[in-house]
Design an enzyme around this catalytic site. Sequence first.
Site, mmCIF file in Angstrom:
data_model
loop_
_atom_site.group_PDB
_atom_site.id
_atom_site.type_symbol
_atom_site.label_atom_id
_atom_site.label_comp_id
_atom_site.label_asym_id
_atom_site.label_seq_id
_atom_site.Cartn_x
_atom_site.Cartn_y
_atom_site.Cartn_z
ATOM 1 N N LYS A 22 37.836 42.378 49.263
ATOM 2 C CA LYS A 22 37.312 41.884 48.024
ATOM 3 C C LYS A 22 38.651 42.151 47.110
ATOM 4 O O LYS A 22 38.603 41.112 46.397
ATOM 5 C CB LYS A 22 36.302 43.023 47.705
ATOM 6 N N SER A 23 39.414 43.127 47.312
ATOM 7 C CA SER A 23 40.545 43.159 46.279
ATOM 8 C C SER A 23 41.440 41.877 46.415
ATOM 9 O O SER A 23 41.975 41.278 45.429
ATOM 10 C CB SER A 23 41.440 44.480 46.513
ATOM 11 N N ARG A 27 41.963 38.417 43.814
ATOM 12 C CA ARG A 27 43.394 38.073 43.438
ATOM 13 C C ARG A 27 43.919 36.785 43.889
ATOM 14 O O ARG A 27 44.504 36.126 43.226
ATOM 15 C CB ARG A 27 44.551 39.142 44.200
ATOM 16 N N GLY A 95 33.996 45.769 38.286
ATOM 17 C CA GLY A 95 34.954 46.077 37.660
ATOM 18 C C GLY A 95 36.505 45.467 37.822
ATOM 19 O O GLY A 95 37.375 45.298 36.919
ATOM 20 N N ARG A 123 30.998 51.644 32.259
ATOM 21 C CA ARG A 123 32.298 52.035 32.692
ATOM 22 C C ARG A 123 33.424 52.089 31.873
ATOM 23 O O ARG A 123 33.536 51.215 30.897
ATOM 24 C CB ARG A 123 32.819 51.319 34.134
ATOM 25 N N GLN A 170 43.892 48.675 39.347
ATOM 26 C CA GLN A 170 43.353 47.610 38.342
ATOM 27 C C GLN A 170 43.994 47.706 37.023
ATOM 28 O O GLN A 170 44.445 46.652 36.659
ATOM 29 C CB GLN A 170 41.552 48.038 37.863
ATOM 30 N N ASP A 321 37.815 54.152 47.668
ATOM 31 C CA ASP A 321 36.168 53.522 48.040
ATOM 32 C C ASP A 321 35.490 54.087 49.090
ATOM 33 O O ASP A 321 34.313 53.697 49.323
ATOM 34 C CB ASP A 321 36.403 51.921 47.663
ATOM 35 N N LYS A 348 33.249 55.151 38.986
ATOM 36 C CA LYS A 348 33.275 54.062 39.875
ATOM 37 C C LYS A 348 31.810 53.113 39.500
ATOM 38 O O LYS A 348 31.203 53.354 38.399
ATOM 39 C CB LYS A 348 33.367 54.343 41.373
ATOM 40 N N ARG A 398 28.063 50.889 47.594
ATOM 41 C CA ARG A 398 28.853 51.639 48.455
ATOM 42 C C ARG A 398 27.807 53.036 48.673
ATOM 43 O O ARG A 398 27.677 53.407 49.823
ATOM 44 C CB ARG A 398 30.001 52.112 48.136
HETATM 45 C C1 S3P Z 1 40.520 47.962 43.050
HETATM 46 C C2 S3P Z 1 40.997 49.213 42.828
HETATM 47 C C3 S3P Z 1 40.294 50.487 42.601
HETATM 48 C C4 S3P Z 1 38.946 50.281 43.623
HETATM 49 C C5 S3P Z 1 38.104 49.044 43.517
HETATM 50 C C6 S3P Z 1 39.058 47.892 43.778
HETATM 51 C C7 S3P Z 1 41.375 46.834 43.204
HETATM 52 O O1 S3P Z 1 39.985 50.829 41.527
HETATM 53 O O2 S3P Z 1 38.315 51.361 43.295
HETATM 54 O O3 S3P Z 1 37.080 48.832 44.245
HETATM 55 O O4 S3P Z 1 40.987 45.645 43.522
HETATM 56 O O5 S3P Z 1 42.295 46.756 42.210
HETATM 57 P P1 S3P Z 1 40.800 51.605 40.466
HETATM 58 O O6 S3P Z 1 41.979 50.876 40.099
HETATM 59 O O7 S3P Z 1 39.829 51.709 39.169
HETATM 60 O O8 S3P Z 1 41.068 52.884 41.386
#
Ligand code: S3P
Length: 438
Positions: A22-23, A27, A95, A123, A170, A321, A348, A398
């Site tokens: 997902k991350s 990007r 988020g 959040r 993030q 996570d 979260k 989750r």
């Molecule tokens: C993520 C960073 C994490 C993670 C989120 C995805 C990202 O959050 O919990 O699911 O893709 O950069 P935080 O940066 O708030 O820790």
Amino acid sequence: MQPRRFRPSGPLKGRIRVPGDKSISHRAIMLSALAVGESRISGLLEGEDVLATAAAMRAMGASVERIDEGQWRVHGVGAGALLQPRGPLDMGNSGTSTRLLMGLVASHPISASFVGDASLSQRPMGRVIEPLTRMGAQVSASEGGRLPLILRGASPAVPITYRLPVASAQVKSAVLLAGLNTPGITTVIEPVPTRDHSERMLKGFGADLDVTVEADGTRVIAIRGEAELRPQAIDVPGDPSSAAFFLVAALLVPGSDIVIENVGLNPTRAGLVTALRQMGGAIEAQNPREVGGEPVADLRVRHSALTGIDVDPAIAPSMIDEFPALFVAAALASGTTTTSGLDELRVKESDRLAVMATALAAAGARIDEREDGLVIEGTGGDPLPGTPDAIATHLDHRIAMSMAIAGLASRQGIEVDDTRPIATSFPVFEAMLDGLVA
Ligand code: S3P
């Protein structure tokens, strides 16, 4: 609401391939949309969170098209050329979309309004508003620095040097993405390393980005702005955060033996594998290789007798996570598992310490909730009693998947109040689980 009871199951057997990370998927779309020309993405996660990012980039001028399953084509507009979106950007539950896109908008001469669901609207966004305001953006947010909010970008934005007050990829990424279209050098100082997908991918797209690691492990990341990004072909590896649920399920259910193919094992993400091995989990990495600039392997996982451990808070960011899944493993291990340093879990998609403590206790686990972690007394491998009533998942994918796994290792099953949020990150989770236990 879409409730489901996850019942005790026989062994998990077979091979699966979890969807794209997902991350990395977020990007890949964002950077492709900022490159001039056509990028191709394969293995993209087609979950609701990533689709929210795709829709937002379209609303700001990029062409983002699905060609086939996981195969996407993006025509970018170029860094600095994002267009003013006509309507609010609907971030849904995501988020990551919100915070990273706020960074992008912050250094463009446009304004955007960000809205989201009930979970996202709770959040904290102050953590990105603060540095982006220093770079010149203007933000008008709801009470407590929350969504809905309107962000007006600065042009030109001002480069800053920003020391992260929370370990957050993030926040780091929001500042680096804002820095992409800011004259001069924007620097992020990261005392505790977090996932580094932004850095890896920015370099891959040709940004001038430099990372130095100081003697105490602090990372200093500097990006030179007004970059021209070159379009890329990106292969997205499988998501270790999705693999997590099957890792734990196979370790817990007697007789299980599965292979999860193509799992991303970037060291900034692989903390759960380390912790589960410390607990005695039989997890074997096969065929290690590189996919899309990220280390990947196939993981063979067999049922194992687990023992409780003290989870080192230093590895928390590399499994941030995965704690809901780890808590389930701990609830069935022998002995005590202690976790600490997890304040971030409270902000979260839900308050994951409180929600998991309540859910696991309802299923018969012995849990002590502390300010910054859970202490869990395991059953020693005996199944949990399970729940007569539905447990509340609070719009958190989750929590739903973790409690589904706990249901497999219970006597009467565990009812989850709503499985719909699973589609934000792992739309095929239930089908894959049903396939493995069939
Ligand atoms: C993520 C960073 C994490 C993670 C989120 C995805 C990202 O959050 O919990 O699911 O893709 O950069 P935080 O940066 O708030 O820790």
